[in-house]
Design a protein around this motif. Structure first.
Motif, PDB file in Angstrom:
ATOM      1  N   HIS A  88     -28.141  25.683 -19.282  1.00 14.66           N
ATOM      2  CA  HIS A  88     -27.847  25.809 -17.852  1.00 14.66           C
ATOM      3  C   HIS A  88     -28.546  27.019 -17.242  1.00 14.66           C
ATOM      4  N   VAL A  89     -28.825  28.048 -18.048  1.00 17.42           N
ATOM      5  CA  VAL A  89     -29.510  29.229 -17.528  1.00 17.42           C
ATOM      6  C   VAL A  89     -30.897  28.847 -17.022  1.00 17.42           C
ATOM      7  N   ALA A  90     -31.610  28.022 -17.788  1.00 15.73           N
ATOM      8  CA  ALA A  90     -32.978  27.631 -17.419  1.00 15.73           C
ATOM      9  C   ALA A  90     -33.008  26.784 -16.157  1.00 15.73           C
ATOM     10  N   LYS A  91     -31.914  26.117 -15.834  1.00 14.58           N
ATOM     11  CA  LYS A  91     -31.889  25.193 -14.693  1.00 14.58           C
ATOM     12  C   LYS A  91     -31.576  25.884 -13.370  1.00 14.58           C
ATOM     13  N   ALA A  92     -31.145  27.122 -13.415  1.00 13.66           N
ATOM     14  CA  ALA A  92     -30.817  27.837 -12.186  1.00 13.66           C
ATOM     15  C   ALA A  92     -32.090  28.337 -11.503  1.00 13.66           C
ATOM     16  N   PRO A  93     -32.069  28.455 -10.182  1.00 10.24           N
ATOM     17  CA  PRO A  93     -33.241  28.957  -9.470  1.00 10.24           C
ATOM     18  C   PRO A  93     -33.439  30.462  -9.599  1.00 10.24           C
ATOM     19  N   ALA A  94     -32.408  31.163 -10.057  1.00  9.99           N
ATOM     20  CA  ALA A  94     -32.500  32.618 -10.199  1.00  9.99           C
ATOM     21  C   ALA A  94     -31.396  33.097 -11.121  1.00  9.99           C
ATOM     22  N   ALA A  95     -31.516  34.328 -11.575  1.00  7.86           N
ATOM     23  CA  ALA A  95     -30.465  34.928 -12.395  1.00  7.86           C
ATOM     24  C   ALA A  95     -30.440  36.427 -12.166  1.00  7.86           C
ATOM     25  N   LEU A  96     -29.241  36.956 -12.084  1.00  2.30           N
ATOM     26  CA  LEU A  96     -29.041  38.399 -12.064  1.00  2.30           C
ATOM     27  C   LEU A  96     -28.835  38.867 -13.496  1.00  2.30           C
ATOM     28  N   VAL A  97     -29.410  40.012 -13.832  1.00  8.22           N
ATOM     29  CA  VAL A  97     -29.155  40.643 -15.125  1.00  8.22           C
ATOM     30  C   VAL A  97     -28.600  42.030 -14.845  1.00  8.22           C
ATOM     31  N   MET A  98     -27.389  42.284 -15.337  1.00  6.97           N
ATOM     32  CA  MET A  98     -26.748  43.572 -15.144  1.00  6.97           C
ATOM     33  C   MET A  98     -26.940  44.435 -16.381  1.00  6.97           C
ATOM     34  N   THR A  99     -27.268  45.678 -16.153  1.00 13.67           N
ATOM     35  CA  THR A  99     -27.332  46.661 -17.229  1.00 13.67           C
ATOM     36  C   THR A  99     -26.462  47.843 -16.847  1.00 13.67           C
ATOM     37  N   ALA A 100     -26.202  48.701 -17.831  1.00 14.96           N
ATOM     38  CA  ALA A 100     -25.474  49.943 -17.568  1.00 14.96           C
ATOM     39  C   ALA A 100     -26.296  51.107 -18.093  1.00 14.96           C
ATOM     40  N   VAL A 101     -26.573  52.060 -17.226  1.00 16.04           N
ATOM     41  CA  VAL A 101     -27.252  53.288 -17.647  1.00 16.04           C
ATOM     42  C   VAL A 101     -26.179  54.180 -18.260  1.00 16.04           C
ATOM     43  N   TYR A 102     -26.022  54.015 -19.568  1.00 15.94           N
ATOM     44  CA  TYR A 102     -24.967  54.698 -20.318  1.00 15.94           C
ATOM     45  C   TYR A 102     -25.003  56.209 -20.098  1.00 15.94           C
ATOM     46  N   SER A 103     -26.192  56.785 -20.026  1.00 16.07           N
ATOM     47  CA  SER A 103     -26.306  58.242 -19.919  1.00 16.07           C
ATOM     48  C   SER A 103     -25.735  58.779 -18.610  1.00 16.07           C
ATOM     49  N   ARG A 104     -25.682  57.960 -17.543  1.00 21.05           N
ATOM     50  CA  ARG A 104     -25.055  58.440 -16.300  1.00 21.05           C
ATOM     51  C   ARG A 104     -23.597  58.787 -16.544  1.00 21.05           C
ATOM     52  N   THR A 105     -22.896  57.872 -17.186  1.00 19.20           N
ATOM     53  CA  THR A 105     -21.471  58.088 -17.425  1.00 19.20           C
ATOM     54  C   THR A 105     -21.245  59.043 -18.589  1.00 19.20           C
ATOM     55  N   ALA A 106     -22.097  58.958 -19.626  1.00 15.83           N
ATOM     56  CA  ALA A 106     -21.934  59.821 -20.797  1.00 15.83           C
ATOM     57  C   ALA A 106     -22.186  61.283 -20.481  1.00 15.83           C
ATOM     58  N   SER A 107     -22.912  61.567 -19.404  1.00 14.07           N
ATOM     59  CA  SER A 107     -23.151  62.962 -19.038  1.00 14.07           C
ATOM     60  C   SER A 107     -21.851  63.677 -18.681  1.00 14.07           C
ATOM     61  N   LYS A 108     -20.799  62.899 -18.395  1.00 13.00           N
ATOM     62  CA  LYS A 108     -19.493  63.495 -18.094  1.00 13.00           C
ATOM     63  C   LYS A 108     -18.445  63.145 -19.139  1.00 13.00           C
ATOM     64  N   TYR A 109     -18.452  61.902 -19.601  1.00 17.47           N
ATOM     65  CA  TYR A 109     -17.335  61.413 -20.412  1.00 17.47           C
ATOM     66  C   TYR A 109     -17.657  61.209 -21.890  1.00 17.47           C
ATOM     67  N   ALA A 110     -18.843  61.614 -22.325  1.00 11.44           N
ATOM     68  CA  ALA A 110     -19.216  61.537 -23.741  1.00 11.44           C
ATOM     69  C   ALA A 110     -18.979  60.123 -24.290  1.00 11.44           C
ATOM     70  N   ALA A 111     -18.511  60.043 -25.529  1.00  3.83           N
ATOM     71  CA  ALA A 111     -18.469  58.756 -26.225  1.00  3.83           C
ATOM     72  C   ALA A 111     -17.540  57.747 -25.572  1.00  3.83           C
ATOM     73  N   ARG A 112     -16.520  58.207 -24.870  1.00  2.00           N
ATOM     74  CA  ARG A 112     -15.597  57.259 -24.228  1.00  2.00           C
ATOM     75  C   ARG A 112     -16.295  56.472 -23.116  1.00  2.00           C
ATOM     76  N   SER A 113     -17.456  56.944 -22.710  1.00  2.00           N
ATOM     77  CA  SER A 113     -18.202  56.275 -21.644  1.00  2.00           C
ATOM     78  C   SER A 113     -18.497  54.821 -21.956  1.00  2.00           C
ATOM     79  N   TYR A 114     -18.650  54.500 -23.238  1.00  2.00           N
ATOM     80  CA  TYR A 114     -18.961  53.113 -23.583  1.00  2.00           C
ATOM     81  C   TYR A 114     -17.837  52.178 -23.151  1.00  2.00           C
ATOM     82  N   ARG A 115     -16.606  52.687 -23.102  1.00  3.99           N
ATOM     83  CA  ARG A 115     -15.505  51.898 -22.537  1.00  3.99           C
ATOM     84  C   ARG A 115     -15.674  51.773 -21.024  1.00  3.99           C
TER      85      ARG A 115
END
Length: 273
Positions: free
Chosen positions: A188-215
Motif C-alpha cells: 500500500h505504501v507504493a500505491k500512495a501518491p506521497a508519503a511523509l517520513v518523520m524523524t527525531a533529532v535525538y541530540s536536540r532533546t538529549a542536550s537537556k535530558y540525556a539518555a531519557r530523551s529516547y523516551r
C-alpha cells in the motif's frame, strides 16, 4: 571490537555514573539477563527516582532547525485555518486507511498536512512555538516528503522547512517503490501518491535530558503522527502510520546517521477511494 575492550568500556561507563544511576543501570543489566530483552536494560537504566533522575548530558545543542542546500524550493500556500470538521468528530472518525485513489494530491492539501503536522504557530522571542507538544519545547521532529503525484510538484524527496513553510528538494526521482521495499514490502505504501517520513533529532532533546530523551522523542513524534491523522481526516484524505521498516536503509535514503537523527515513522497519504 574485542569482547575484553567492550567489557572495559562498559565498566568505565558504569563507574562514571552517580550512585543512583549506577544502581538502576545494574538493575537493568540483571533484567536483561533474566528476561532476554534488551529493552529491559534501557527501561530500568532510564528510570527516574528521587536520587537518580539522570546524569548530566554531554551532547551539544544542534539548534531547532535543519537547513539544506536545496536543488529547488517549493513555496507552500497558506494553510487553511478551518476545515469544517470539529476536533471531536475528527478524533472519532480517524482511521488507518491503506487504500488510495490514483488521483494526485494538490498543493493546498500537502500544505495543510505539513503545517498541522509540524508547523510553527508563533514565536516567544527567539523560541519557535510548534503545533505539536514537545518535551522541554525542544522540538526534535523533522518531516520529509516523498512526492510522486502532487500537482505542480516535481517527483522527488523533499525536506519540510517550517521556518518559511516550504519544501526543499533534496533529490529528484521516484521513491514510493523504494519506501515500500524499506517498509518490509508493504504494497500500500507504493500505491500512495506521497508519503511523509518523520524523524527525531535525538541530540536536540538529549542536550537537556540525556539518555531519557529516547523516551521523550517518541512521545513527541507520536503527537505529530496524530496531527497528521487528524488533518487527513479533516480533509477527507487517507493515511496510516507505518512503524516497521529497515532502519539503516531508511537512514541511507534520507542521508541521516541513524543516531543523532533517527527515523520514527512513514505515513503514506492520498485521496480516498
Amino acid at each position: 571490537m574485542h569482547i575484553d575492550h567492550v567489557c572495559r568500556a562498559i565498566w568505565s561507563f558504569i563507574t562514571r555514573l552517580s550512585e543512583g544511576a549506577r544502581r538502576l543501570f545494574l538493575r537493568g543489566v540483571a533484567e536483561l539477563v533474566k528476561r532476554n530483552d534488551v529493552a529491559a536494560l534501557y527501561h530500568y537504566a532510564t528510570m527516574i527516582e528521587e536520587h537518580a533522575y539522570m546524569d548530566s548530558p554531554d551532547v551539544a545543542w544542534p539548534g531547532f532547525f535543519k537547513q539544506y542546500d536545496c536543488l529547488d524550493h517549493v513555496e507552500l500556500p497558506k494553510p487553511p485555518e478551518q476545515s469544517g470538521v470539529d476536533v471531536f468528530s475528527a478524533i472519532r472518525l480517524r482511521r488507518s486507511r491503506r487504500s488510495y485513489s490514483s488521483e494526485p494530491l494538490d498543493l493546498h492539501e500537502v500544505s495543510a498536512v505539513l503545517y498541522h503536522a509540524a508547523g510553527i504557530r508563533g514565536w516567544d522571542g527567539d523560541w519557535p512555538l510548534r503545533v505539536y507538544p514537545s518535551a522541554g519545547g525542544l522540538q526534535p521532529v523533522e518531516v520529509y516528503l516523498a512526492a510522486d503525484r502532487i500537482d505542480g510538484v516535481e517527483r522527488g524527496l523533499y525536506h519540510y522547512n517550517p521556518l518559511n513553510h516550504s519544501l526543499c528538494l533534496l533529490r529528484n526521482g521516484r521513491y514510493m517503490d523504494t519506501l515500500s521495499a524499506i517498509a518490509l514490502g508493504q504494497d500500500h505504501v507504493a500505491k500512495a501518491p506521497a508519503a511523509l517520513v518523520m524523524t527525531a533529532v535525538y541530540s536536540r532533546t538529549a542536550s537537556k535530558y540525556a539518555a531519557r530523551s529516547y523516551r521523550y522523542v517518541h512521545l513527541d513524534a507520536g503527537t505529530v503522527v496524530q496531527n497528521v491523522y487528524l488533518a487527513a481526516e479533516a480533509m477527507g484524505l487517507a493515511t496510516v502510520v507505518v512503524g516497521a521498516f529497515y532502519d539503516e536503509e531508511l537512514c541511507r535514503l534520507l542521508g541521516i546517521d541513524c543516531y543523532n537523527e533517527i527515523p520514527v515513522a512513514i505515513m503514506p497519504i492520498g485521496k480516498r477511494l
